[in-house]
Enzyme design. Structure first.
Site, PDB file in Angstrom:
ATOM      1  N   LYS A  28      37.865  40.577  44.232  1.00 53.41           N
ATOM      2  CA  LYS A  28      37.955  41.662  42.880  1.00 53.41           C
ATOM      3  C   LYS A  28      38.026  41.055  41.618  1.00 53.41           C
ATOM      4  O   LYS A  28      38.268  41.753  40.803  1.00 53.41           O
ATOM      5  CB  LYS A  28      38.899  42.594  43.339  1.00 53.41           C
ATOM      6  CG  LYS A  28      38.592  43.377  44.629  1.00 53.41           C
ATOM      7  CD  LYS A  28      39.704  44.489  44.791  1.00 53.41           C
ATOM      8  CE  LYS A  28      39.544  45.613  45.854  1.00 53.41           C
ATOM      9  NZ  LYS A  28      40.209  46.675  45.819  1.00 53.41           N
TER      10      LYS A  28
ATOM     11  N   PRO B  93      36.428  49.800  41.756  1.00 49.07           N
ATOM     12  CA  PRO B  93      35.204  48.923  42.217  1.00 49.07           C
ATOM     13  C   PRO B  93      36.019  47.789  43.279  1.00 49.07           C
ATOM     14  O   PRO B  93      37.193  47.282  42.921  1.00 49.07           O
ATOM     15  CB  PRO B  93      34.903  48.118  41.180  1.00 49.07           C
ATOM     16  CG  PRO B  93      35.069  49.180  39.953  1.00 49.07           C
ATOM     17  CD  PRO B  93      36.281  49.686  40.250  1.00 49.07           C
ATOM     18  N   GLU B  94      35.340  47.465  44.240  1.00 45.55           N
ATOM     19  CA  GLU B  94      35.679  46.648  45.668  1.00 45.55           C
ATOM     20  C   GLU B  94      34.906  45.326  45.288  1.00 45.55           C
ATOM     21  O   GLU B  94      34.025  45.282  44.498  1.00 45.55           O
ATOM     22  CB  GLU B  94      35.944  47.364  46.538  1.00 45.55           C
ATOM     23  CG  GLU B  94      36.652  48.591  46.742  1.00 45.55           C
ATOM     24  CD  GLU B  94      36.664  49.177  47.978  1.00 45.55           C
ATOM     25  OE1 GLU B  94      36.533  48.688  49.063  1.00 45.55           O
ATOM     26  OE2 GLU B  94      37.156  50.583  48.038  1.00 45.55           O
TER      27      GLU B  94
END
Length: 412
Positions: free
Chosen positions: A54, A2-3
Site C-alpha cells: 500500500k 486504495p488497496e
C-alpha cells in the site's frame, strides 16, 4: 481506501504518463497540506514510480548536466482514503492538488499532481518503505507466504481471519474489498480464528511425483488463502485503467464492479469487525463473530428496504450543512469547537479508531501517527478507515469512483 492493486495501477500510470517528459524547477506544495516540504530543485529531471503493498515510491532523477548538480530524491506515498496522481495543464490544476511537479520548457507546461481530497494521504522523504510492513502480496509472493507461516504464533492470528487480513505486517496490500472477495471464494467464515485457517497450510506440500505443469494446474484449480492473496489483487491489476480523468472513469469502474462477487453485492450479509469496518460474506460468520452483532443482508436494488436494511448501508461522509441549509432545516449553528478538524488522529485512515469505551466517557483517542508501526506483539500496521470508510472516494484502475456498501463504490 486504495488497496494494493490501486497503488500498483497508480505507479503504472505515472510511468506511462511521465516516461517521455522532462520536469524542471522546484517541487510545489500546497499551503494547506501538513506533509513535509520537498526540498528539490533541478533544471531537468525525470520521474519514475514503483509500488509495494500500500505504498508508492516516486523517484526524481536529475539528467546529466542539470543545474544545480544534485543526487536523485525519492519520496514514499501512502494514499490514505482518497489519494491519486493526475497529470494536468499547469494553468488548470485539479482541486486538492497538494504536491505538484512541473515539466520544463519547451512545450506546454504540465504538472504531475498528488491529489488528495480528504488529506489523509502522506509522503515521506528518503524513499524508505514504512518499517514494519511485510512483503508485498503482489510482487513478493514467496517472501509474503513465508512471513505469514513463520509467524503464526503471533497474537495477531488469535484474531478472526477477516481482521488478520488487514494487518499490514503480514498482508501488505490487502484491504477491505480484497479480504471479502478472498474469503468468499474459499467459503471461509470471516470470523473463524486466523490461526485455525492458516495452520493447515504449513503441512500443505505438493506431491513430489507431480510434474511442474501438474503442480501449477493443481494450484490454479485449488488455491489456498495465501495464494488467493496474491492472485486476486493481480486480477484487479489486470483489469487495468487508462488514467484518472472522468472520461475513462465510468468505463474503468464498470469493469471493477462487474468483477466483484461479494463486496457490497446483493444477497451478501455484513457485520462490523472490532475496528468498525464492515466485512461482507455469505453464510455463517464464524465462532468469533462479535457478540450482539446483527448480520444484515444486502437486498437487490429492486427490493424495498425496511428500517433495518437502511441502517446497514451508512451514507458516505459529507460536509456539514452550510449555515443557510442549517437555518432552513432549523438546525443549531455549529460552534467552532464542534467543527471537525481534518488533521485529527481519529480521522487518520491508518490509525486505530476510538474505542467504544473511550467514546462513551468522552475521552480522546491515543494512538501513534500514521507512519509509525506499533512495536507491541499483536499490534501493528492495520489498514483501517473510519467506520463509514466504504463511502469514501478511492482510486479504481486509475479512476475515482464511489465504493459504497451498496455495490457502487467510492485507505490499512
Amino acid at each position: 481506501m486504495p488497496e494494493g492493486p490501486e497503488l500498483h495501477l497508480a505507479s503504472h500510470f505515472v510511468n506511462e504518463a511521465c516516461g517521455g517528459l522532462v520536469f524542471g524547477g522546484c517541487v510545489e506544495k500546497s499551503p494547506v497540506s501538513r506533509n513535509p516540504e520537498v526540498p528539490f530543485e533541478s533544471s531537468a529531471y525525470r520521474i519514475s514510480a514503483s509500488a509495494r503493498g500500500k505504498e508508492l515510491r516516486l523517484t526524481l532523477s536529475p539528467l546529466p548536466g542539470a543545474r544545480p548538480p544534485r543526487e536523485p530524491l525519492a519520496l514514499v506515498f501512502r494514499f490514505g482514503m482518497s489519494g491519486s496522481f493526475q497529470l494536468a495543464p499547469s494553468d488548470a490544476l485539479p482541486p486538492h492538488a497538494h504536491l505538484r511537479f512541473y515539466t520544463a520548457p519547451p512545450g506546454p507546461r504540465l504538472a504531475l499532481c498528488f491529489v488528495d481530497i480528504r488529506r489523509f494521504g502522506h509522503w515521506d522523504l528518503g524513499g524508505e518503505w514504512q518499517p514494519g510492513r511485510g512483503p508485498c502480496v503482489l510482487l513478493e509472493y514467496e517472501q509474503f507466504r513465508e512471513n505469514v507461516l513463520r509467524n503464526l504464533a503471533n497474537k495477531a492470528f488469535d484474531r478472526p481471519i477477516c481482521e488478520a487480513l488487514l494487518d499490514q505486517r503480514f498482508f501488505n496490500g490487502i484491504g477491505n474489498y480484497l479480504r471479502a472477495e478472498i474469503l468468499y471464494r474459499l467459503r471461509i467464515p470471516p470470523f473463524e480464528k486466523a490461526r485455525t485457517v492458516l495452520e493447515a497450510l504449513q503441512q500443505r506440500r505438493p506431491s513430489p511425483e507431480l510434474t511442474l505443469s501438474q503442480k501449477i494446474r493443481a494450484k490454479l484449480q485449488n488455491p489456498d488463502l495465501l495464494e488467493l492473496c496474491h492472485s486476486v489483487p493481480k486480477e484487479v491489476v489486470q483489469l487495468g485503467g487508462k488514467g484518472y480523468g472522468p472520461e475513462s472513469g465510468e468505463e474503468d469502474f464498470a469493469a471493477f464492479q462487474a468483477w466483484l462477487r461479494c463486496y457490497g453485492m446483493p444477497g451478501m450479509s455484513s457485520l462490523q469487525d472490532r475496528h468498525g469496518r464492515t466485512i461482507w460474506f455469505q453464510g455463517d460468520p464464524g465462532p468469533l463473530a462479535p457478540k450482539g452483532g446483527k448480520s444484515r443482508k444486502k437486498k437487490s436494488k429492486g427490493a424495498q428496504q425496511g428500517p433495518e436494511d437502511r441502517t446497514a448501508d451508512p451514507p458516505p461522509p459529507s460536509k456539514a450543512p452550510s449555515r443557510t441549509r442549517r437555518a432552513r432545516r432549523g438546525l443549531p449553528e455549529q460552534t467552532k469547537a464542534q467543527q471537525p478538524k481534518a488533521t485529527s488522529l481519529q480521522q487518520d485512515p491508518e490509525a486505530p479508531p476510538v474505542s467504544e469505551k473511550g467514546k462513551r466517557k468522552g475521552r480522546p483517542a491515543t494512538s501513534g501517527g500514521p507512519s509509525s508501526a506499533s512495536s507491541g506483539e499483536g499490534r501493528g500496521i492495520t489498514e483501517m478507515g473510519s467506520p463509514g470508510e466504504e463511502g469514501t472516494a478511492v482510486q479504481v484502475g486509475g479512476t475515482c469512483g464511489e465504493r459504497r456498501e451498496g455495490g457502487c463504490l467510492g485507505s490499512p
